[in-house]
Design an enzyme around this catalytic site. Structure first.
Site, mmCIF file in Angstrom:
data_model
loop_
_atom_site.group_PDB
_atom_site.id
_atom_site.type_symbol
_atom_site.label_atom_id
_atom_site.label_comp_id
_atom_site.label_asym_id
_atom_site.label_seq_id
_atom_site.Cartn_x
_atom_site.Cartn_y
_atom_site.Cartn_z
ATOM 1 N N LYS A 173 1.303 26.268 -38.511
ATOM 2 C CA LYS A 173 0.999 25.739 -37.184
ATOM 3 C C LYS A 173 -0.521 25.648 -37.058
ATOM 4 O O LYS A 173 -1.222 26.638 -37.280
ATOM 5 C CB LYS A 173 1.526 26.685 -36.097
ATOM 6 C CG LYS A 173 3.034 26.696 -35.972
ATOM 7 C CD LYS A 173 3.492 27.749 -34.974
ATOM 8 C CE LYS A 173 3.112 27.428 -33.557
ATOM 9 N NZ LYS A 173 3.572 28.500 -32.617
HETATM 10 C C1 E4P Z 1 5.697 27.988 -30.036
HETATM 11 O O1 E4P Z 1 5.431 27.497 -31.069
HETATM 12 C C2 E4P Z 1 4.706 28.222 -28.968
HETATM 13 O O2 E4P Z 1 3.627 28.947 -29.459
HETATM 14 C C3 E4P Z 1 5.385 28.960 -27.849
HETATM 15 O O3 E4P Z 1 6.606 28.341 -27.564
HETATM 16 C C4 E4P Z 1 4.532 29.099 -26.596
HETATM 17 O O4 E4P Z 1 5.343 29.691 -25.616
HETATM 18 P P1 E4P Z 1 4.758 30.332 -24.271
HETATM 19 O O5 E4P Z 1 4.153 29.235 -23.464
HETATM 20 O O6 E4P Z 1 5.943 30.942 -23.621
HETATM 21 O O7 E4P Z 1 3.747 31.362 -24.684
#
Ligand code: E4P
Length: 217
Positions: A84
């Protein structure tokens, strides 16, 4: 479907189902697993995932060089790891460089809040973009509109970049994201539990079980 967690117990609970494509983590989810390092948690998750299931780990770094270095460290651990990369200026540089050097590496552009970010990530060759649905909603943005527009743009461009909806706080956000055209979603474990439970279904099932015990044909 992906599970948005770094918690082993939550992942183990979902493994018996055949719907898990993989697991997504981020630095915040990793930090919730107190007293453990990213390397330890990743190793443990990989030990319970199947051969075709992916683990997404987010690269971090304040500079472009730090981000690139961290991405290389993460990717060196296991072939099932996908990376990522945050969709900002440093991130776009690193995505482009990684795809040029290692076209097979799967890249998810993360922290997506606009069609523009997704456009640049697709041009950089990313496999996935992750729009942050609940964080958009918190800022008064229409995630569904942004996802619909992104789907249309990707189709027009003829790119194979897919949308992996992320950041969910309720199940309606998940279904709206899928209906808007996201190819996939990453869901926190508590919301998967909510999706599996339906009060009306539970009442009906309870009645069926009652009748079955009474010998009803
Ligand atoms: C996933 O890849 C993201 O980092 C995650 O869904 C972010 O979620 P949040 O907004 O609940 O922290």
């Amino acid at each position: 479907m992906f599970l948005d967690t770094a918690n082993i117990t939550e992942i183990e609970a979902m493994l018996p189902f055949n719907w898990l494509t993989g697991v997504t983590t981020n630095p915040t989810l990793l930090a919730k697993e107190k007293g453990q390092t990213r390397a330890n948690i990743s190793r443990e998750i990989l030990s319970i995932l199947g051969e075709s299931q992916r683990l997404f780990i987010q690269a971090t770094g304040v500079t472009q060089a730090e981000l690139y270095e961290d991405a290389q460290t993460i990717l060196s651990k296991d072939a099932r790891i996908a990376i990522k990369i945050p969709a900002d200026q440093n991130g776009f540089h690193v995505m482009t460089q990684l795809k040029q050097e290692r076209p097979d590496v799967e890249i998810l552009a993360t922290a997506i809040f606009s069609v523009e970010q997704s456009y640049l990530a697709a041009l950089a060759g990313c496999d996935w973009v992750a729009p942050y649905v609940n964080r958009m909603a918190n800022q008064g943005l229409s995630a569904s509109r942004i996802i619909t527009d992104t789907v249309a743009l990707f189709k027009q461009l003829g790119v194979s970049t897919k949308i992996l909806g992320a950041s969910f706080k309720n199940t309606a956000q998940i279904t709206e994201t899928l209906i808007a055209g996201a190819a996939d979603v990453t869901i926190p474990a508590d919301l998967v539990e909510v999706m599996m439970q339906n009060k009306l279904a539970a009442d009906s099932i309870q009645t069926f079980n009652l009748h079955a015990k009474g010998g009803c044909k």
